[in-house]
Design a protein around this motif. Structure first.
Motif, PDB file in Angstrom:
ATOM      1  N   LEU A  39       0.809  -1.214   0.000  1.00 16.64           N
ATOM      2  CA  LEU A  39       0.000   0.000   0.000  1.00 16.64           C
ATOM      3  C   LEU A  39       0.844   1.268   0.000  1.00 16.64           C
ATOM      4  O   LEU A  39       0.289   2.374  -0.031  1.00 16.64           O
ATOM      5  CB  LEU A  39      -0.916   0.020   1.234  1.00 16.64           C
ATOM      6  CG  LEU A  39      -2.028  -1.026   1.259  1.00 16.64           C
ATOM      7  CD1 LEU A  39      -2.590  -1.157   2.668  1.00 16.64           C
ATOM      8  CD2 LEU A  39      -3.132  -0.669   0.288  1.00 16.64           C
ATOM      9  N   THR A  66       3.149  -7.496   6.207  1.00 13.48           N
ATOM     10  CA  THR A  66       2.096  -7.466   7.225  1.00 13.48           C
ATOM     11  C   THR A  66       2.439  -8.289   8.450  1.00 13.48           C
ATOM     12  O   THR A  66       2.107  -7.902   9.583  1.00 13.48           O
ATOM     13  CB  THR A  66       0.762  -7.938   6.621  1.00 13.48           C
ATOM     14  OG1 THR A  66       0.349  -7.009   5.616  1.00 13.48           O
ATOM     15  CG2 THR A  66      -0.333  -7.993   7.677  1.00 13.48           C
ATOM     16  N   SER A  85      -3.718  -4.127   7.094  1.00 17.94           N
ATOM     17  CA  SER A  85      -3.187  -5.446   6.787  1.00 17.94           C
ATOM     18  C   SER A  85      -3.549  -5.878   5.371  1.00 17.94           C
ATOM     19  O   SER A  85      -4.638  -5.572   4.874  1.00 17.94           O
ATOM     20  CB  SER A  85      -3.743  -6.465   7.790  1.00 17.94           C
ATOM     21  OG  SER A  85      -3.402  -7.784   7.436  1.00 17.94           O
ATOM     22  N   ALA A  86      -2.655  -6.647   4.735  1.00 16.53           N
ATOM     23  CA  ALA A  86      -2.945  -7.264   3.446  1.00 16.53           C
ATOM     24  C   ALA A  86      -3.548  -8.654   3.603  1.00 16.53           C
ATOM     25  O   ALA A  86      -3.802  -9.331   2.610  1.00 16.53           O
ATOM     26  CB  ALA A  86      -1.674  -7.352   2.603  1.00 16.53           C
ATOM     27  N   SER A 105     -12.905  -4.236   6.314  1.00 12.04           N
ATOM     28  CA  SER A 105     -12.288  -4.710   5.079  1.00 12.04           C
ATOM     29  C   SER A 105     -12.649  -3.742   3.959  1.00 12.04           C
ATOM     30  O   SER A 105     -13.800  -3.329   3.850  1.00 12.04           O
ATOM     31  CB  SER A 105     -12.800  -6.110   4.724  1.00 12.04           C
ATOM     32  OG  SER A 105     -12.511  -7.026   5.762  1.00 12.04           O
ATOM     33  N   TYR A 254      -7.861  -6.869   2.187  1.00 11.74           N
ATOM     34  CA  TYR A 254      -7.192  -5.826   2.968  1.00 11.74           C
ATOM     35  C   TYR A 254      -8.154  -5.307   4.029  1.00 11.74           C
ATOM     36  O   TYR A 254      -9.332  -5.060   3.731  1.00 11.74           O
ATOM     37  CB  TYR A 254      -6.787  -4.656   2.075  1.00 11.74           C
ATOM     38  CG  TYR A 254      -5.610  -4.928   1.181  1.00 11.74           C
ATOM     39  CD1 TYR A 254      -4.341  -4.464   1.499  1.00 11.74           C
ATOM     40  CD2 TYR A 254      -5.765  -5.643  -0.012  1.00 11.74           C
ATOM     41  CE1 TYR A 254      -3.257  -4.707   0.666  1.00 11.74           C
ATOM     42  CE2 TYR A 254      -4.689  -5.895  -0.848  1.00 11.74           C
ATOM     43  CZ  TYR A 254      -3.438  -5.421  -0.497  1.00 11.74           C
ATOM     44  OH  TYR A 254      -2.370  -5.668  -1.311  1.00 11.74           O
TER      45      TYR A 254
END
Length: 306
Positions: A39, A66, A85-86, A105, A254
């Motif tokens: 990101l 992550t 977070s991914a 999400s 994500y």
């Protein structure tokens, strides 16, 4: 908590966030964000600037794999307002109950190969050779993955190799390619070697190839982790990191949360609301947002109330 409609989530995220009014966000002038390395470009060069223009709050971002992000929070080495977070499951497994009890999400993605077109690897892909044959025959270290012990992108690459071995009947493929691949410990630097000519290709998310202006060869839905209809197939593979966390294959999601220890929780929730509403910019930068946003867990009233 069941997922709710996009309109419902966006309305409730806005309810308590003081949209566009920096003075309503605890008096601070920034929000600290610890986020997945994939990101980095979209947040630093696009969404961060837009967020500051809309709210007067600067985004202070740091980017790592992550799993490394989760370790930093768990070990009290970093104290961000927001964690992004991914891998939605990883955040929930590692941070729920101790640092947060909810998340939103906001996007999905796909993995594949980004490559330098003027290399033998790139020439073969452009000529239509199967990516797995090209990868298997590449010189050791010429094909890169992110470190699977630090980053979901790394263990998703290994998941993909294992599923590709089954899908295409490639005996020994996953082990051969995994052992020969260079493991990049810093996810934001994964494509630096491709850009400088030190490596020919790397397994990346679709948006990362776009960020760097490199051609992208997507894996099939059967192992690119973009299609929820293949969730059962994805779940057939797993990887256990060096700290004992077992990551099972799943669609890429994500998500973001505000830590209970946040110095600026109001600003943090405003930033999460912004991410949930950033579908156009995210799509333009290679992400998928059609099924988002979705809330999960014990979300605060300004996130979950109808």
């Amino acid at each position: 908590m069941q997922s709710r409609s996009r309109r419902s989530v966006l309305a409730t995220l806005a309810a308590g966030g003081g949209v566009g009014a920096a003075g309503c966000l605890g008096g601070g002038n920034s929000v600290s964000v610890l986020a997945a390395g994939s990101l980095a470009v979209v947040l630093d060069e696009h969404l961060g600037q837009q967020f500051e223009e809309e709210t007067g709050l600067a985004v202070r971002g740091e980017y790592y794999g992550t799993n490394a992000v989760m370790r930093m929070v768990e070990d009290d080495r970093k104290y961000p307002d927001v964690v992004v977070s991914a891998d939605a499951g990883l955040l929930r497994d590692r941070l729920y109950d101790t640092h947060s009890v909810w998340d939103v999400s906001f996007a999905s993605n796909a993995i594949g190969v980004a490559y330098a077109p003027d290399t033998r690897f790139g020439e073969r892909l452009n000529a239509g050779d199967p990516w797995y044959e090209v990868a298997r025959e590449a010189d050791s270290g010429n094909f890169a993955i992110s470190d699977p012990d630090l980053d979901p992108l790394g263990y998703r690459a290994i998941h993909a190799f294992r599923l590709a071995e089954r899908e295409h009947g490639l005996d020994g493929f996953a082990e051969t390619v995994t052992e020969a691949a260079y493991r990049e410990p810093e996810e934001p630097q994964l494509l630096a070697g491709v850009e400088t000519g030190n490596r020919a290709a790397a397994v990346v998310y679709r948006n990362m190839a776009a960020d760097h202006g490199l051609p992208f060869h997507s894996f099939p839905d059967a192992y690119n982790f973009s299609n929820p209809e293949y969730a059962d197939r994805y779940a057939e593979v797993s990887y256990t990191t060096d700290d004992g966390y077992t990551a099972t294959g799943a669609p890429i999601v994500y998500n973001a949360t505000v830590l209970e220890s946040a110095d600026s929780p109001d600003a943090g929730r405003e930033f999460v609301r912004f991410l949930a509403n950033a579908d156009k910019a995210l799509r333009e930068n290679g992400f998928e947002t059609e099924e988002f946003p979705r809330t999960h867990g014990e979300a605060p009233i300004e996130v979950s109330s109808e």
